[in-house]
Design an enzyme around this catalytic site. Structure first.
Site, PDB file in Angstrom:
ATOM      1  N   LYS A 106     -22.451 -20.496   1.931  1.00 27.72           N
ATOM      2  CA  LYS A 106     -22.217 -19.085   1.622  1.00 27.72           C
ATOM      3  C   LYS A 106     -22.298 -18.916   0.112  1.00 27.72           C
ATOM      4  CE  LYS A 106     -18.785 -15.471   1.311  1.00 27.72           C
ATOM      5  NZ  LYS A 106     -17.353 -15.116   1.396  1.00 27.72           N
ATOM      6  N   GLY A 167     -10.187  -8.760  -0.765  1.00 23.02           N
ATOM      7  CA  GLY A 167      -8.739  -8.785  -0.762  1.00 23.02           C
ATOM      8  C   GLY A 167      -8.051  -7.430  -0.788  1.00 23.02           C
ATOM      9  N   ALA A 193     -15.676  -9.113   3.326  1.00 24.93           N
ATOM     10  CA  ALA A 193     -14.728  -8.584   2.338  1.00 24.93           C
ATOM     11  C   ALA A 193     -14.338  -7.146   2.645  1.00 24.93           C
ATOM     12  CB  ALA A 193     -15.275  -8.672   0.912  1.00 24.93           C
ATOM     13  N   GLY A 194     -13.047  -6.870   2.491  1.00 27.24           N
ATOM     14  CA  GLY A 194     -12.537  -5.519   2.613  1.00 27.24           C
ATOM     15  C   GLY A 194     -11.830  -5.212   3.914  1.00 27.24           C
ATOM     16  N   ASN A 215     -10.756 -13.259   5.411  1.00 29.18           N
ATOM     17  CA  ASN A 215      -9.724 -14.224   5.057  1.00 29.18           C
ATOM     18  C   ASN A 215      -8.390 -13.522   4.810  1.00 29.18           C
ATOM     19  OD1 ASN A 215      -9.355 -16.858   2.500  1.00 29.18           O
ATOM     20  ND2 ASN A 215      -8.162 -16.401   4.281  1.00 29.18           N
ATOM     21  N   SER A 216      -8.355 -12.644   3.788  1.00 29.17           N
ATOM     22  CA  SER A 216      -7.090 -12.015   3.386  1.00 29.17           C
ATOM     23  C   SER A 216      -6.442 -11.238   4.519  1.00 29.17           C
ATOM     24  CB  SER A 216      -7.325 -11.087   2.195  1.00 29.17           C
ATOM     25  OG  SER A 216      -7.816 -11.796   1.081  1.00 29.17           O
TER      26      SER A 216
END
Length: 264
Positions: A106, A167, A193-194, A215-216
């Site tokens: 990635k 995040g 993301a987001g 992830n977050s």
């Protein structure tokens, strides 16, 4: 009906995956929580920040591969923390060495520490080098349809536009650009993301994304393991809804039951 959608396998670098949820391995309290959350998510692909995670380059320290064995999970090394093409390419080469010739990576090249927005100029440079060196490149990018097209033309096997800044948990901030990318792309499109909660993941899948990487949203939830399971179901629900095709939106009501034959 000509607009009926049929499902197709989720294929990356010649491999077919059942789960369309890809998860990160950072930000958890400890290795055990990491293991439990990823197991609950049902994910088959886990992404690992090579510059921040021990994959064997630091002997004597806890090794992530001990709790996420490569014979069970497909490890997706990423270039998080890299701010130019040279750093990103070097990190991918290190990952290939640590993972015995592993080519799936990635690529993310960041512009600054405040926004973690992608530096698309450096990303394009790094992508060209990595593709020429035989890497299978999944690439984190902005939601600019032109950049996404160029990355696919270079030879990236998947483009991963952000839904919102890394995040932030803001969800899909610009669905219109994402829709253009989805309509034009010749390679898989994954939201990266987001995502903040299950409904964000479902919306991305309903729009037609092949998968979602997060992830977050899991690691920062009050109960990460429970949120991981929620995300597993959200991805499945969103994919099924996309395939089923939603009803048209209408301004006024229409009866759910037929009006013909009412008793008068």
């Amino acid at each position: 009906m000509s607009n009926v959608r049929s499902d197709k396998p989720f294929i990356l670098a010649g491999r077919t995956f059942q789960s369309r949820l890809l998860v990160g391995t950072g930000k958890y309290r400890d290795m055990e929580e990491t293991r439990q959350a990823i197991e609950a998510s049902g994910a088959e692909i886990v992404t690992v920040a090579v510059r921040r995670t021990n994959l064997g380059q630091n002997p004597g320290e806890p090794n992530l591969l001990d709790v996420l064995p490569p014979d069970r999970y497909t490890i997706l090394p990423n270039t998080a923390g890299c701010y130019d093409a040279v750093e990103a390419v070097r990190t991918c080469r290190l990952a290939r060495e640590l993972l015995n010739g592993h080519n799936l990576v990635k690529l993310e090249v960041l512009a600054d520490q405040k926004t973690l927005f992608p530096n698309v100029i450096e990303t394009l440079k790094a992508a060209e080098v990595l593709v020429k060196e035989g890497f299978d490149v999944m690439v984190y990018t902005s939601d600019d349809p032109i950049i996404a097209r160029q990355l696919a033309e270079i030879g990236c096997i998947a483009v991963m536009p952000l839904a919102g800044l890394i995040g932030t948990g803001l969800g899909i901030c610009n669905p219109y650009n994402l829709q253009i990318i989805l309509e034009e792309s010749k390679v898989p499109v994954l939201v990266d993301a987001g995502v903040g909660t299950a409904s964000d993941a479902t919306i991305a899948m309903e729009m037609g994304c092949e998968a979602v990487l997060m992830n977050s949203a899991i690691a920062h939830a009050q109960q990460p393991v429970m949120m991981a399971e929620a995300m597993k179901h959200a991805i499945v629900a969103g994919r099924l809804a996309y395939l089923a095709g939603r009803m048209p939106k209408k301004l006024y009501a229409s009866a759910s039951s037929p009006l013909d034959g009412l008793i008068k």
